[in-house]
Design a protein around this motif. Structure first.
Motif, PDB file in Angstrom:
ATOM      1  N   ALA A 123      -1.880   6.379  -1.045  1.00  0.00           N
ATOM      2  CA  ALA A 123      -3.217   6.695  -0.546  1.00  0.00           C
ATOM      3  C   ALA A 123      -3.162   7.583   0.690  1.00  0.00           C
ATOM      4  O   ALA A 123      -4.055   7.558   1.531  1.00  0.00           O
ATOM      5  N   THR A 126      -1.791  13.450   0.399  1.00  0.00           N
ATOM      6  CA  THR A 126      -1.603  14.058  -0.917  1.00  0.00           C
ATOM      7  C   THR A 126      -2.447  13.346  -1.965  1.00  0.00           C
ATOM      8  O   THR A 126      -3.064  13.985  -2.824  1.00  0.00           O
ATOM      9  N   ASN A 145      -2.440   1.292  -3.658  1.00  0.00           N
ATOM     10  CA  ASN A 145      -1.617   1.519  -2.466  1.00  0.00           C
ATOM     11  C   ASN A 145      -1.030   0.208  -1.958  1.00  0.00           C
ATOM     12  O   ASN A 145      -1.605  -0.859  -2.146  1.00  0.00           O
ATOM     13  N   ARG A 146       0.129   0.326  -1.335  1.00  0.00           N
ATOM     14  CA  ARG A 146       0.809  -0.846  -0.770  1.00  0.00           C
ATOM     15  C   ARG A 146      -0.123  -1.605   0.184  1.00  0.00           C
ATOM     16  O   ARG A 146      -0.292  -2.791   0.092  1.00  0.00           O
ATOM     17  N   SER A 147      -0.728  -0.867   1.093  1.00  0.00           N
ATOM     18  CA  SER A 147      -1.584  -1.525   2.084  1.00  0.00           C
ATOM     19  C   SER A 147      -3.047  -1.217   1.814  1.00  0.00           C
ATOM     20  O   SER A 147      -3.400  -0.243   1.164  1.00  0.00           O
ATOM     21  N   LYS A 150      -5.674   2.123   3.989  1.00  0.00           N
ATOM     22  CA  LYS A 150      -5.981   3.536   3.703  1.00  0.00           C
ATOM     23  C   LYS A 150      -7.021   3.713   2.591  1.00  0.00           C
ATOM     24  O   LYS A 150      -7.287   4.839   2.168  1.00  0.00           O
ATOM     25  N   CYS A 208       5.125  13.771  -6.989  1.00  0.00           N
ATOM     26  CA  CYS A 208       4.870  14.892  -6.065  1.00  0.00           C
ATOM     27  C   CYS A 208       6.147  15.322  -5.354  1.00  0.00           C
ATOM     28  O   CYS A 208       6.240  16.461  -4.873  1.00  0.00           O
TER      29      CYS A 208
END
Ligand code: NDP
Length: 266
Positions: A123, A126, A145-147, A150, A208
């Motif tokens: 997140a 990019t 996303n991990r956390s 964001k 990416c």
């Protein structure tokens, strides 16, 4: 002296492949122009440095893309939503800004088959560009996303998003790694068994990160997906920036020259 001057701003910038990519095309097309590296620590000085150096145009990379957005006189297109830009053009003493990462990504995934639904891992900056680019194309987009912290940007833009612990398995045509997991380590961007389950229902995987096969792409390949790394994304953001710099459309031969330059050591 009529030589046009372009630059890439970043911190660090030494590793950038953009100068060799743009200079190869200037040379091939006989354009009197040079493209330099410009190391910039203080992002707040970006526009000032751009104008003081009399640059005709520039690219902006990590960590200055958000600052570049804020300082531009005029922002064109999807960059207004992304709130980050990677390209500056000087026009009548005004700084016009674009985000070519978004369109560069779309161009890079054209080689895949039909895509309706996309899962984006990560997140960061990019991810924002990619998610909005896909949303604008009418694709269904989910971000994980991990956390949690964001995810607000995505919620505000009506993009479905989850942290790892809330994520529910679904069917996705394409899975994109936009995290930096695998860049300087050999980590996967998500738990291995969860990724394997995602890949069971997917056809394509895009990373990416470029210049290496990441654990993410290796696993996707093992699960039978068609895979692609970030080289074309980097190439096409450059191609699109070059078209803004020169106000021309460049042909496929020039694109291949730029691709070749990208692969050379710097
Ligand atoms: P950011 O720093 O903005 O975001 C990084 C993201 O990666 C965050 O969501 C972070 O999650 C996540 N992350 C980092 N480490 C891990 C990990 N070990 N496991 C899971 N998630 C992780 O980075 P950018 O968006 O600027 O760049 C992301 C990647 O894209 C980089 O690898 C970069 O090289 C590549 N890139 C390629 C381009 C191309 O042209 N091909 C262009 C631009 C970038 P959290 O929020 O939990 O910390």
């Amino acid at each position: 002296n009529n030589t046009q001057v372009f630059a890439i701003f970043g911190d660090p910038v030494e590793h950038s492949k953009s100068p060799q990519m743009h200079n190869s095309a200037f040379e091939y097309l006989n354009i009197d122009a040079v493209y330099k590296k410009h190391h910039l620590k203080d992002g707040k000085k970006l526009k000032e440095e751009f104008l003081n150096n009399l640059y005709n145009g520039a690219n902006i990379t990590v960590p200055h893309k958000e600052q570049a957005f804020k300082q531009a006189d005029e922002v064109i297109g999807i960059a207004n939503k992304i709130q980050a830009v990677n390209t500056y053009i000087k026009k009548d003493d005004k700084v016009i800004a674009y985000n070519t990462d978004a369109a560069g990504f779309l161009k890079a995934i054209e080689s895949f088959g039909e895509i309706k639904k996309v899962l984006i891992l990560g997140a960061g900056g990019t991810s924002k560009a990619i998610a909005l680019a896909l949303q604008e194309e009418g694709k269904e987009v989910v971000v994980v996303n991990r956390s949690e912290s964001k995810l607000n940007f995505f919620k505000e833009n009506n993009i479905k998003c989850y942290s790892w612990k809330n994520f529910r398995l679904d069917y996705f045509d394409l899975v994109v790694n936009s995290t930096s997991a695998g860049l300087k380590d050999d980590k996967l961007p998500m738990n291995k068994s969860q990724l394997e389950n995602i890949f069971l229902n997917s056809s394509y995987a895009f990373d990416c990160i470029y210049g290496k096969e990441t654990p993410f792409l290796a696993l996707a390949k093992k699960e039978g997906l068609e895979t692609k790394d970030g080289e074309d994304m980097l190439l096409y953001q450059g191609v699109l920036a070059f078209e803004y710099f020169t106000n021309t459309k460049i042909d496929s031969k020039t694109i291949e020259i730029m691709r070749k330059a990208l692969k050379e050591e710097n």
